[in-house]
Design a protein around this motif. Structure first.
Motif, mmCIF file in Angstrom:
data_model
loop_
_atom_site.group_PDB
_atom_site.id
_atom_site.type_symbol
_atom_site.label_atom_id
_atom_site.label_comp_id
_atom_site.label_asym_id
_atom_site.label_seq_id
_atom_site.Cartn_x
_atom_site.Cartn_y
_atom_site.Cartn_z
ATOM 1 N N LEU A 34 6.763 0.026 -7.241
ATOM 2 C CA LEU A 34 6.274 0.852 -6.136
ATOM 3 C C LEU A 34 6.440 2.335 -6.432
ATOM 4 O O LEU A 34 5.606 3.152 -6.058
ATOM 5 C CB LEU A 34 7.019 0.497 -4.846
ATOM 6 N N ILE A 35 7.553 2.690 -7.074
ATOM 7 C CA ILE A 35 7.780 4.088 -7.431
ATOM 8 C C ILE A 35 8.124 4.182 -8.921
ATOM 9 O O ILE A 35 8.467 3.184 -9.556
ATOM 10 C CB ILE A 35 8.915 4.748 -6.603
ATOM 11 N N ARG A 36 8.019 5.395 -9.437
ATOM 12 C CA ARG A 36 8.242 5.655 -10.857
ATOM 13 C C ARG A 36 9.144 6.872 -10.943
ATOM 14 O O ARG A 36 8.917 7.866 -10.240
ATOM 15 C CB ARG A 36 6.876 5.954 -11.475
ATOM 16 N N GLN A 37 10.174 6.805 -11.778
ATOM 17 C CA GLN A 37 11.063 7.966 -11.928
ATOM 18 C C GLN A 37 10.441 8.972 -12.886
ATOM 19 O O GLN A 37 9.944 8.610 -13.961
ATOM 20 C CB GLN A 37 12.438 7.520 -12.444
ATOM 21 N N LEU A 38 10.455 10.253 -12.503
ATOM 22 C CA LEU A 38 9.905 11.311 -13.347
ATOM 23 C C LEU A 38 11.018 11.951 -14.154
ATOM 24 O O LEU A 38 12.189 11.906 -13.770
ATOM 25 C CB LEU A 38 9.225 12.373 -12.486
ATOM 26 N N ASN A 39 10.642 12.556 -15.250
ATOM 27 C CA ASN A 39 11.621 13.272 -16.059
ATOM 28 C C ASN A 39 11.745 14.712 -15.542
ATOM 29 O O ASN A 39 11.545 15.674 -16.268
ATOM 30 C CB ASN A 39 11.174 13.239 -17.530
ATOM 31 N N GLU A 40 12.055 14.833 -14.265
ATOM 32 C CA GLU A 40 12.058 16.126 -13.575
ATOM 33 C C GLU A 40 13.093 16.088 -12.470
ATOM 34 O O GLU A 40 13.312 15.040 -11.862
ATOM 35 C CB GLU A 40 10.701 16.334 -12.877
ATOM 36 N N GLN A 41 13.686 17.239 -12.171
ATOM 37 C CA GLN A 41 14.626 17.315 -11.054
ATOM 38 C C GLN A 41 14.160 18.384 -10.073
ATOM 39 O O GLN A 41 13.406 19.271 -10.437
ATOM 40 C CB GLN A 41 16.047 17.667 -11.548
ATOM 41 N N PRO A 55 18.668 16.714 -7.739
ATOM 42 C CA PRO A 55 18.347 15.278 -7.751
ATOM 43 C C PRO A 55 17.072 14.982 -8.537
ATOM 44 O O PRO A 55 16.168 15.814 -8.603
ATOM 45 C CB PRO A 55 18.161 14.939 -6.270
ATOM 46 N N ASN A 56 17.032 13.787 -9.138
ATOM 47 C CA ASN A 56 15.844 13.322 -9.847
ATOM 48 C C ASN A 56 14.661 13.193 -8.905
ATOM 49 O O ASN A 56 14.835 12.878 -7.732
ATOM 50 C CB ASN A 56 16.107 11.929 -10.446
ATOM 51 N N LEU A 57 13.482 13.400 -9.475
ATOM 52 C CA LEU A 57 12.262 13.233 -8.685
ATOM 53 C C LEU A 57 11.542 11.927 -9.042
ATOM 54 O O LEU A 57 11.631 11.444 -10.178
ATOM 55 C CB LEU A 57 11.332 14.433 -8.895
ATOM 56 N N TYR A 58 10.846 11.387 -8.046
ATOM 57 C CA TYR A 58 10.078 10.133 -8.190
ATOM 58 C C TYR A 58 8.665 10.364 -7.661
ATOM 59 O O TYR A 58 8.421 11.304 -6.924
ATOM 60 C CB TYR A 58 10.730 9.012 -7.375
ATOM 61 N N GLU A 59 7.759 9.451 -8.047
ATOM 62 C CA GLU A 59 6.423 9.471 -7.425
ATOM 63 C C GLU A 59 5.987 8.039 -7.137
ATOM 64 O O GLU A 59 6.495 7.095 -7.743
ATOM 65 C CB GLU A 59 5.396 10.184 -8.320
ATOM 66 N N PHE A 60 5.061 7.869 -6.180
ATOM 67 C CA PHE A 60 4.481 6.544 -5.944
ATOM 68 C C PHE A 60 3.618 6.165 -7.140
ATOM 69 O O PHE A 60 2.893 7.008 -7.680
ATOM 70 C CB PHE A 60 3.643 6.518 -4.658
ATOM 71 N N ASP A 61 3.694 4.896 -7.551
ATOM 72 C CA ASP A 61 2.904 4.432 -8.685
ATOM 73 C C ASP A 61 1.542 3.960 -8.166
ATOM 74 O O ASP A 61 1.301 2.770 -7.974
ATOM 75 C CB ASP A 61 3.651 3.297 -9.394
ATOM 76 N N ALA A 82 -0.050 -8.524 -6.763
ATOM 77 C CA ALA A 82 0.479 -8.597 -8.122
ATOM 78 C C ALA A 82 1.757 -7.789 -8.273
ATOM 79 O O ALA A 82 2.457 -7.904 -9.268
ATOM 80 C CB ALA A 82 -0.550 -8.094 -9.123
ATOM 81 N N LEU A 83 2.083 -6.960 -7.270
ATOM 82 C CA LEU A 83 3.335 -6.223 -7.314
ATOM 83 C C LEU A 83 4.522 -7.158 -7.409
ATOM 84 O O LEU A 83 5.554 -6.800 -7.952
ATOM 85 C CB LEU A 83 3.501 -5.368 -6.049
ATOM 86 N N VAL A 84 4.388 -8.335 -6.843
ATOM 87 C CA VAL A 84 5.572 -9.190 -6.748
ATOM 88 C C VAL A 84 5.725 -10.121 -7.940
ATOM 89 O O VAL A 84 6.771 -10.164 -8.561
ATOM 90 C CB VAL A 84 5.572 -9.972 -5.417
ATOM 91 N N LEU A 85 4.677 -10.863 -8.255
ATOM 92 C CA LEU A 85 4.829 -11.796 -9.389
ATOM 93 C C LEU A 85 4.179 -11.225 -10.650
ATOM 94 O O LEU A 85 3.092 -10.678 -10.565
ATOM 95 C CB LEU A 85 4.184 -13.141 -9.065
ATOM 96 N N GLN A 136 0.842 -1.184 0.000
ATOM 97 C CA GLN A 136 0.000 0.000 0.000
ATOM 98 C C GLN A 136 0.883 1.243 0.000
ATOM 99 O O GLN A 136 1.968 1.220 0.557
ATOM 100 C CB GLN A 136 -0.903 -0.011 1.231
ATOM 101 N N PRO A 137 0.403 2.321 -0.625
ATOM 102 C CA PRO A 137 1.244 3.524 -0.729
ATOM 103 C C PRO A 137 1.258 4.284 0.600
ATOM 104 O O PRO A 137 0.824 5.423 0.692
ATOM 105 C CB PRO A 137 0.569 4.315 -1.840
#
Lengths: 262, 262
Positions: free
Chosen positions: A224-231, A240-246, A259-262, A182-183
């Protein structure tokens, strides 16, 4: 309860308004800058601390009761609460006389003594809820029978009333396991966060150290997280690069079951 | 309850022996050869099916109650039961008259009618427990007020009494999530199993298909299973490798909180 009169009403007529045999206890985890704490209260007349909690009204749902109690006891509303376990095994919950004595110490403040058939002296099972907040944003509301409030570090929890230490242990295990499902961090970090921020959060909650590069790789691989094209610009040579929760991924995983795992 | 006399005793004096306002409902998942079923019962006088359940005795712990009820209702003992959620939100749980009517249909068999203040007509919250067994090994024990028992496939659960469909949905989500945290399969497969056996089990419980090679790689990477230096001889040219659940790893992960993943 804010006055002696409200306390008298509760003791004398509470069984008309509330279900007996059941209570709710709240484990409020507070996170701030690499610290993880739990909100404890100290009732009048007691050395021991305990978790904030309350009873379920006869005409409200269980979920409504949990949110009402949290808001009333702490001033916190609009917060994600998660039910995690119901506690009914501890010997302390079966010992009517011990329960009666604990209550009598508290209610001595308003000159009340419970007899042994009082509804508050009955065996009570407790439904545990947990929440995770930034404790620097919380202003706890005082209450008539509560002498003290404190945020105690999870490594420094004293011996508590009833089975509340067991409730905290179970809440912490659940929080840690659910960190992958869970986020949980999403209301503690800014919407767009840096790798050190999420790394600190995970290390603090899990109580372990992770190599930063492997941590990044695994969190991305798990979805769990996704890299953004933003700093984030934090200095002339530091962006530093920014990320967000998926969140879509979490949501799908919750519906499909891990389903996150398999 | 096995006789009309026992039923009368329960209706008239049950509140002396049991806590009011609380029940336990059991979701018994039965797995066998790529099928996942749930044990349902049909009370006398009802079209609707429901989950087996019962009440908590005043002097037993919650865990003791759950095991006693499971053994009494199904003849199954010595089984891993897992508490997963407490249900108190459904409108059906707040409707005293509807609850009274449901009970009256059942107890008509012994000529009993509950008045509206009867302890069985009170609002009741239900604590859900689930278990997972090989249903081909289970012999369900008949009971006086239960007309029928059935193992129903999880894809074919009818509309049930009270909020029991919601209880099953939540049990299934929990089972699926815990499949990565607890050695849930270990009482369903032989101690040493083949890859197709564990693959079938995971596909059936999760309700999804997995590529067999990736599945093996991920389960090994997660530390859920361990490959043994042993084969099972099942034909002149067929000797598949054997695996076992890595119980130490599960145990460590449970104590540390989801260490299986990071």
């Amino acid at each position: 309860m804010n006055t002696a009169e409200e306390v008298h009403d509760f003791v004398n007529k509470g069984h008309e308004q509330y279900l007996p045999h059941l209570s709710i206890d709240c484990v409020i985890f507070g996170y701030h800058e690499r610290q993880l704490k739990i909100l404890l209260i100290q009732h009048h007349g007691h050395e021991e601390w305990m978790l904030p909690g309350g009873f379920i009204q006869r005409h409200e749902t269980l979920t409504e009761a949990a949110y009402r109690i949290l808001a009333y006891k702490t001033g916190i509303s609009d917060l994600f609460l998660q039910q995690f376990y119901t506690f009914g095994d501890s010997a302390a919950r079966l010992n009517r006389i011990a329960i009666q004595q604990i209550h009598n110490k508290t209610y001595a403040k308003v000159g009340v003594t419970l007899d042994e058939n009082h509804w508050l002296a009955e065996r009570t099972l407790s439904i545990g809820y947990y929440a995770l907040v930034d404790y620097s944003n919380v202003v706890v509301r005082p209450e008539f029978l509560v002498d003290e409030y404190a945020w105690r570090d999870i490594s420094d929890i004293p011996a508590l009333q009833y089975d509340h230490n067991e409730i905290i242990d179970k809440a912490l295990l659940t929080l840690r396991a659910q960190l992958y499902q869970q986020p949980i961090g999403s209301n503690l970090l800014p919407e767009k966060f840096t790798l050190p921020e999420v790394h600190d959060l995970y290390e603090t909650i899990l109580g372990r150290r992770f190599d930063r590069r492997n941590f990044r790789k695994k969190l991305l691989a798990l979805g769990l997280i996704r890299q953004l094209n933003e700093q984030r610009k934090i200095g002339p040579h530091r962006s530093p690069n920014l990320y967000e929760f998926d969140l879509d991924n979490y949501h799908r995983a919750l519906n499909e079951g891990a389903a996150l795992v398999l």
